[in-house]
Design a protein around this motif. Sequence first.
Motif, PDB file in Angstrom:
ATOM      1  N   GLU A  76       9.538   1.688  14.209  1.00  0.00           N
ATOM      2  CA  GLU A  76       8.766   1.428  12.996  1.00  0.00           C
ATOM      3  C   GLU A  76       8.964  -0.005  12.517  1.00  0.00           C
ATOM      4  OE1 GLU A  76       9.084   4.528  10.089  1.00  0.00           O
ATOM      5  OE2 GLU A  76       8.520   6.050  11.542  1.00  0.00           O
ATOM      6  N   PHE A  77      10.140  -0.575  12.741  1.00  0.00           N
ATOM      7  CA  PHE A  77      10.385  -1.971  12.394  1.00  0.00           C
ATOM      8  C   PHE A  77       9.521  -2.889  13.259  1.00  0.00           C
ATOM      9  CE2 PHE A  77      12.642  -5.948  13.294  1.00  0.00           C
ATOM     10  CZ  PHE A  77      12.798  -6.463  12.020  1.00  0.00           C
ATOM     11  N   ILE A  78       9.460  -2.621  14.556  1.00  0.00           N
ATOM     12  CA  ILE A  78       8.758  -3.509  15.478  1.00  0.00           C
ATOM     13  C   ILE A  78       7.241  -3.363  15.388  1.00  0.00           C
ATOM     14  CG2 ILE A  78       8.351  -4.000  17.921  1.00  0.00           C
ATOM     15  CD1 ILE A  78      11.242  -3.397  18.420  1.00  0.00           C
ATOM     16  N   VAL A  79       6.725  -2.136  15.385  1.00  0.00           N
ATOM     17  CA  VAL A  79       5.269  -1.962  15.458  1.00  0.00           C
ATOM     18  C   VAL A  79       4.667  -1.102  14.360  1.00  0.00           C
ATOM     19  CG1 VAL A  79       5.142  -2.377  17.943  1.00  0.00           C
ATOM     20  CG2 VAL A  79       5.412  -0.040  17.121  1.00  0.00           C
ATOM     21  N   GLY A  80       5.462  -0.553  13.458  1.00  0.00           N
ATOM     22  CA  GLY A  80       4.902   0.312  12.428  1.00  0.00           C
ATOM     23  C   GLY A  80       4.366   1.595  13.037  1.00  0.00           C
ATOM     24  N   ARG A  81       3.436   2.215  12.344  1.00  0.00           N
ATOM     25  CA  ARG A  81       2.810   3.451  12.822  1.00  0.00           C
ATOM     26  C   ARG A  81       1.317   3.223  12.999  1.00  0.00           C
ATOM     27  NH1 ARG A  81       5.188   8.632  12.212  1.00  0.00           N
ATOM     28  NH2 ARG A  81       7.399   8.413  11.742  1.00  0.00           N
ATOM     29  N   PRO A  82       0.691   3.969  13.921  1.00  0.00           N
ATOM     30  CA  PRO A  82      -0.763   3.819  14.068  1.00  0.00           C
ATOM     31  C   PRO A  82      -1.484   4.351  12.838  1.00  0.00           C
ATOM     32  CG  PRO A  82       0.053   5.596  15.467  1.00  0.00           C
ATOM     33  CD  PRO A  82       1.251   4.955  14.827  1.00  0.00           C
ATOM     34  N   GLN A  83      -2.666   3.801  12.586  1.00  0.00           N
ATOM     35  CA  GLN A  83      -3.514   4.265  11.490  1.00  0.00           C
ATOM     36  C   GLN A  83      -4.659   5.084  12.065  1.00  0.00           C
ATOM     37  OE1 GLN A  83      -4.434   1.399   8.312  1.00  0.00           O
ATOM     38  NE2 GLN A  83      -3.654  -0.133   9.723  1.00  0.00           N
ATOM     39  N   ASP A  84      -5.407   5.743  11.188  1.00  0.00           N
ATOM     40  CA  ASP A  84      -6.603   6.457  11.631  1.00  0.00           C
ATOM     41  C   ASP A  84      -7.650   5.472  12.152  1.00  0.00           C
ATOM     42  OD1 ASP A  84      -5.502   8.894  10.953  1.00  0.00           O
ATOM     43  OD2 ASP A  84      -6.340   8.855   8.934  1.00  0.00           O
ATOM     44  N   LYS A  85      -7.700   4.302  11.532  1.00  0.00           N
ATOM     45  CA  LYS A  85      -8.606   3.251  11.999  1.00  0.00           C
ATOM     46  C   LYS A  85      -7.811   2.283  12.877  1.00  0.00           C
ATOM     47  CE  LYS A  85      -7.742   0.805   7.750  1.00  0.00           C
ATOM     48  NZ  LYS A  85      -8.150   0.452   6.454  1.00  0.00           N
ATOM     49  N   PRO A  86      -8.455   1.392  13.610  1.00  0.00           N
ATOM     50  CA  PRO A  86      -7.708   0.453  14.453  1.00  0.00           C
ATOM     51  C   PRO A  86      -6.685  -0.344  13.644  1.00  0.00           C
ATOM     52  CG  PRO A  86     -10.044   0.353  14.949  1.00  0.00           C
ATOM     53  CD  PRO A  86      -9.888   1.226  13.728  1.00  0.00           C
TER      54      PRO A  86
END
Length: 135
Positions: free
Chosen positions: A29-39
């Motif tokens: 989560e520090f490096i890339v976060g989480r994906p969103q519903d949108k791009p």
Amino acid sequence: IEEYNTTGMSMRYVAALEACLVHARNLIEFIVGRPQDKPGRKRPPSDFGADLLLPDWDEPANLERLEVGKLDEFRYKLDGVLVHMSKRRVQPETQLEVWIPYINILFRDLEYFSRRLTAAGSSVGPRLEALIAHR
């Protein structure tokens, strides 16, 4: 507390594995976060992220160099085994062999991040590189 769970692994081993996996999820989560519903990706505004140290970190050109899909797959699995307190939730995959390929991907991406920090002149970069080298 019983000393061994039903797989014969000590509770201490399972607790240590869980601690490792919690830290892995935090690093993802520090490096890339989480994906969103949108791009795109996201982190809560109150969370520390790699973009705090490298403001352009979340740009697509940087994220394309990472194995984001594999990190998402790893984080999804981690969410499943770390979601609640249970003596059984980790048991199906308590063997480190299941997690090591994902952990190696995470370390490769951390190495890239530390090299970028060093190139940006951050004093944190060389220290992080040294820590990663001693894993």
